[in-house]
Design a protein around this motif. Structure first.
Motif, mmCIF file in Angstrom:
data_model
loop_
_atom_site.group_PDB
_atom_site.id
_atom_site.type_symbol
_atom_site.label_atom_id
_atom_site.label_comp_id
_atom_site.label_asym_id
_atom_site.label_seq_id
_atom_site.Cartn_x
_atom_site.Cartn_y
_atom_site.Cartn_z
ATOM 1 N N VAL A 129 9.877 1.969 9.552
ATOM 2 C CA VAL A 129 9.388 3.188 8.927
ATOM 3 C C VAL A 129 8.368 2.849 7.841
ATOM 4 N N ASP A 130 7.218 3.562 7.864
ATOM 5 C CA ASP A 130 6.173 3.354 6.854
ATOM 6 C C ASP A 130 6.695 3.674 5.460
ATOM 7 N N LYS A 131 6.332 2.847 4.501
ATOM 8 C CA LYS A 131 6.603 3.126 3.090
ATOM 9 C C LYS A 131 5.318 2.823 2.334
ATOM 10 N N THR A 132 4.741 3.854 1.714
ATOM 11 C CA THR A 132 3.465 3.701 1.025
ATOM 12 C C THR A 132 3.665 3.715 -0.483
ATOM 13 N N TYR A 133 3.030 2.755 -1.160
ATOM 14 C CA TYR A 133 3.172 2.584 -2.599
ATOM 15 C C TYR A 133 1.807 2.596 -3.282
ATOM 16 N N PHE A 134 1.776 3.171 -4.478
ATOM 17 C CA PHE A 134 0.646 2.996 -5.373
ATOM 18 C C PHE A 134 0.971 1.775 -6.232
ATOM 19 N N VAL A 135 0.040 0.810 -6.263
ATOM 20 C CA VAL A 135 0.304 -0.442 -6.961
ATOM 21 C C VAL A 135 -0.837 -0.711 -7.954
ATOM 22 N N LYS A 147 -7.180 -8.772 3.415
ATOM 23 C CA LYS A 147 -7.019 -9.371 4.742
ATOM 24 C C LYS A 147 -5.746 -10.193 4.825
ATOM 25 N N ILE A 148 -5.480 -10.978 3.765
ATOM 26 C CA ILE A 148 -4.299 -11.840 3.759
ATOM 27 C C ILE A 148 -3.011 -11.017 3.764
ATOM 28 N N LEU A 149 -2.953 -10.012 2.869
ATOM 29 C CA LEU A 149 -1.732 -9.215 2.740
ATOM 30 C C LEU A 149 -1.498 -8.355 3.972
ATOM 31 N N GLU A 150 -2.562 -7.855 4.568
ATOM 32 C CA GLU A 150 -2.395 -7.034 5.769
ATOM 33 C C GLU A 150 -1.892 -7.867 6.946
ATOM 34 N N ALA A 151 -2.258 -9.122 6.985
ATOM 35 C CA ALA A 151 -1.833 -9.985 8.094
ATOM 36 C C ALA A 151 -0.384 -10.422 7.953
ATOM 37 N N LYS A 168 -0.707 -2.378 5.643
ATOM 38 C CA LYS A 168 -1.987 -1.681 5.521
ATOM 39 C C LYS A 168 -2.301 -1.514 4.039
ATOM 40 N N MET A 169 -3.564 -1.748 3.666
ATOM 41 C CA MET A 169 -3.941 -1.629 2.266
ATOM 42 C C MET A 169 -5.258 -0.872 2.115
ATOM 43 N N GLU A 170 -5.317 -0.047 1.078
ATOM 44 C CA GLU A 170 -6.554 0.618 0.678
ATOM 45 C C GLU A 170 -6.810 0.274 -0.784
ATOM 46 N N ILE A 171 -7.971 -0.309 -1.059
ATOM 47 C CA ILE A 171 -8.324 -0.658 -2.432
ATOM 48 C C ILE A 171 -8.936 0.563 -3.107
ATOM 49 N N LEU A 172 -8.294 1.048 -4.163
ATOM 50 C CA LEU A 172 -8.775 2.216 -4.897
ATOM 51 C C LEU A 172 -9.703 1.822 -6.037
ATOM 52 N N VAL A 180 -4.285 -0.208 -5.794
ATOM 53 C CA VAL A 180 -4.308 -0.160 -4.335
ATOM 54 C C VAL A 180 -3.206 0.752 -3.823
ATOM 55 N N LEU A 181 -3.394 1.197 -2.596
ATOM 56 C CA LEU A 181 -2.317 1.834 -1.838
ATOM 57 C C LEU A 181 -1.878 0.829 -0.786
ATOM 58 N N LEU A 182 -0.606 0.518 -0.762
ATOM 59 C CA LEU A 182 -0.076 -0.484 0.165
ATOM 60 C C LEU A 182 1.028 0.145 1.002
#
Length: 244
Positions: A129-135, A147-151, A168-172, A180-182
């Motif tokens: 199950v997806d769990k999305t965090y603001f970090v 790239k490293i963390l997504e792999a 999955k990561m999005e750099i804010l 980031v959103l991870l």
């Protein structure tokens, strides 16, 4: 149908022994008549049960969305610190528990329920199950770290390899302090903190925003909660909810 003492105990009126005393003292009525025996059978849906003249409605499952504040432990009891279930003041059932854990210093979405089957589906590694965090992270997060963390990275200790699943990561924001959103698929101990440690960075702040199809209500301040809507309950009880 269920025993009257079990009905009342599950609704938080008291322990089974306490409830039996209340019944013997005439403090409980069923359909307007004094209850006579603790083992009396009542219908959870059609009989009207009252304690001290106040109706007691039966609820099999409860589901609450909590915006967990920092400093509160994801547990049902703790000797030193406040626990998340004590924040749910209007609960009817006494068997609520957090479906999953957040670290003591982590904020955000936490589901409080007594639905054990649901908790198993949300937490089982096989469901992913997806769990999305603001970090918020100390240091500049770039495409290289992404790239490293997504792999997937090795977060093992003492020479033992323990690799994370793809994320999955999005750099804010990228700078001396990055945001980031991870989104991760699992929930290993201190996983996000250990993931960033693996690339030489320290997590400064962590907040869970979503779990499967359940998203934290932005109107909830830390420490606040609300019951799930019917639509939210349907989304989390869907056996395929939140799968990749």
């Amino acid at each position: 149908m269920m025993r009257l003492d079990k009905f009342l105990a599950e609704m938080g009126i008291g322990t089974r022994q306490e409830v039996k005393k209340y019944i013997r003292k005439g403090m409980v009525t069923v359909n307007g008549s004094p209850a006579l025996r603790p083992e009396e059978k009542v219908s959870e849906t059609s009989d009207q049960v009252c304690f001290e003249e106040k109706p007691v409605s039966y609820v099999k499952y409860e589901y609450y969305m909590l915006n967990k504040p920092a400093g509160v432990v994801s547990a049902t009891e703790d000797r030193r610190d406040p626990v998340v279930v004590d924040l749910i003041r209007e609960k009817k059932r006494k068997d609520l528990f957090p479906a999953g854990r957040l670290d003591k210093d982590t904020e955000g979405l936490l589901l409080i329920t007594n639905d054990g089957a649901l908790a198993h589906r949300l937490l089982s590694p096989s469901h992913h199950v997806d769990k999305t965090y603001f970090v918020r992270v100390e240091g500049k997060v770039t495409g290289a770290e992404k790239k490293i963390l997504e792999a997937g990275v090795d977060i093992g200790e003492n020479g033992t390899e323990e690799r994370t699943r793809p994320a999955k990561m999005e750099i804010l924001a990228s700078g001396p302090v990055s945001q980031v959103l991870l989104t991760i698929r699992e929930g290993k101990y201190h996983q996000i903190k250990r993931m960033f440690q693996a690339v030489g960075m320290q997590v400064l702040y962590l907040k869970r925003l979503s779990m499967g199809k359940l998203t934290l209500d932005p109107a909830l301040a830390p420490g606040e909660y609300r019951p799930l809507t019917k639509e939210e309950i349907a989304s989390v009880t869907d056996e395929n909810a939140g799968k990749y």
